[in-house]
Design an enzyme around this catalytic site. Structure first.
Site, PDB file in Angstrom:
ATOM      1  N   LYS A 120      31.992 -25.035  98.300  1.00 13.62           N
ATOM      2  CA  LYS A 120      30.624 -25.519  98.580  1.00 13.62           C
ATOM      3  C   LYS A 120      30.440 -26.971  98.139  1.00 13.62           C
ATOM      4  O   LYS A 120      29.664 -27.697  98.755  1.00 13.62           O
ATOM      5  CB  LYS A 120      29.590 -24.592  97.943  1.00 13.62           C
ATOM      6  N   LYS A 202      36.453 -18.163 107.015  1.00 16.00           N
ATOM      7  CA  LYS A 202      35.479 -17.061 106.961  1.00 16.00           C
ATOM      8  C   LYS A 202      34.272 -17.357 107.861  1.00 16.00           C
ATOM      9  O   LYS A 202      33.841 -18.499 107.945  1.00 16.00           O
ATOM     10  CB  LYS A 202      35.018 -16.923 105.506  1.00 16.00           C
ATOM     11  N   LYS A 205      27.103 -17.819 107.493  1.00 14.87           N
ATOM     12  CA  LYS A 205      25.803 -18.016 108.137  1.00 14.87           C
ATOM     13  C   LYS A 205      25.319 -19.458 108.097  1.00 14.87           C
ATOM     14  O   LYS A 205      24.442 -19.837 108.867  1.00 14.87           O
ATOM     15  CB  LYS A 205      24.749 -17.056 107.554  1.00 14.87           C
TER      16      LYS A 205
END
Ligand code: AQP
Length: 337
Positions: A120, A202, A205
């Protein structure tokens, strides 16, 4: 092992949460949400973890909308809010309060090893905030507040459940049996659904729309996205995640949704092309999601019903969380009046 873990009479407690950080994907559904309905004999809490989403900048109006939407989706996926405690994280202040205490029992070196923090930080290089770094501590308090035994999650969250266990064990070793030590519950197949466009990554969303199927996508969007899903050029339908990640991902989705073994899924498609595979996946996805979407539309239309559910369950969660938090405060020596 804690007292609670040793007591065979105690009903198991299941806790999990999903961030309202985007449109809930088929990955979130297969890896987590779909498994939430499997714990008939347990006390289950399913949280919309809205505080976690603030680690990334959010549009406030969208966040409010997505939070209510995710709560409605929990119910639409089959979680009865009378039987399962469905609530929002920010409605139970104990989550943030316990997180502060646990921050003082967590080492920088441990947090530095978290792969999600690394991923992230790379994705949001302009906003590497302290919340992103201490995210696993807030997640640990989510779990530990309820004396949780099992945490159903996708495989990407395994490391966070492990650090939660380490923090709980560290705390228990100093203060006695305060926390139940939780176990992750990760299903054998579908624990990591991959992006439709970059099948080595992966499905997420917060990635671009074409890379995922959202549980609430329109049928025509589902058809289009699956038609455009990346495969490979050898043309053979075979499960081989390393060499054929795109095809293997589609096969995984199909086998999970049809409750069929991978061998049977592959055998049923022998001699057919990728078009047929994509068509089979599309039909399976639509069969699974259409009834959920119908229920969702009913629930989201009834604002009073949803806010009553969230209010009632927040009170229940506050009560349960308060018991653990008071015990923690007492143990660490905070003056109680
Ligand atoms: N692709 C996936 N396959 C299987 N399971 C998945 N999960 C997430 N992606 C997949 C599981 O869904 C739950 C939701 O987790 P979260 O919302 O707390 O955050 P996340 O793991 O970071 O999920 P996303 O979709 O990737 O969200 P963003 O993009 O906001 O970071 C977890 O149980 C997770 O394992």
């Amino acid at each position: 092992m804690s007292e609670q873990n040793q007591n065979p009479e105690k009903r198991k407690v299941v806790f999990s949460g999903i961030q309202p950080s985007g449109n809930i994907t088929l990955g979130n559904y297969i890896g987590a949400l779909r498994n939430f309905t499997r714990f008939d004999d347990a006390d289950c809490l399913y949280c919309v973890v809205d505080l976690h989403t603030l680690t990334v900048r959010q549009n406030p109006a969208d966040l409010r909308k997505r939070t209510a939407s995710l709560a409605a989706l929990y119910i639409a996926c089959g979680l009865d809010p009378e039987e399962n405690c469905i609530y929002c994280q920010s409605h139970v202040p104990a989550h943030a309060e316990l997180a502060w205490i646990l921050n003082c029992f967590t080492y920088m070196g441990e947090l530095n090893r978290m792969t999600q923090f690394k991923d992230k930080s790379a994705k949001h290089a302009d906003n590497i905030n302290a919340g992103l770094f201490t995210y696993p501590v807030l997640m640990a308090s989510d779990i530990l507040l309820y004396q949780t035994d099992l945490v159903p999650v996708g495989v990407d969250q395994k490391q966070h459940v492990e650090i939660c266990r380490d923090i709980a064990q560290r705390f228990n070793s100093i203060y006695g049996d305060v926390f139940t030590i939780p176990e992750p519950f990760i299903s054998k197949s579908g624990a990591k659904i991959m992006s439709l466009q970059e099948p080595a990554r992966k499905m997420s969303k917060s990635d671009p729309d074409e890379t995922f199927i959202a549980v609430l996508d329109k049928p025509e969007d589902i058809r289009r996205k699956l038609k455009r899903a990346v495969t490979d050029s050898d043309g053979e339908i075979r499960y081989d995640p390393e060499n054929k990640p795109g095809v293997s991902n589609l096969l995984t989705i199909l086998s999970v949704l049809k409750n069929q073994s991978m061998d049977d899924t592959v055998a049923a498609l022998q001699g057919l092309g990728y078009g047929a595979l994509k068509e089979a996946v599309t039909e399976a996805v639509l069969a699974e999601l259409t009834p959920i979407q119908t229920r969702y539309n009913e629930i989201i239309a009834d604002k009073d019903y949803l806010s009553n559910v969230l209010k009632r369950n927040a009170e229940k969660a506050q009560y349960l969380a308060g018991k653990t938090l008071r015990k923690v405060y007492r143990k660490v020596g905070l003056l109680q009046l």
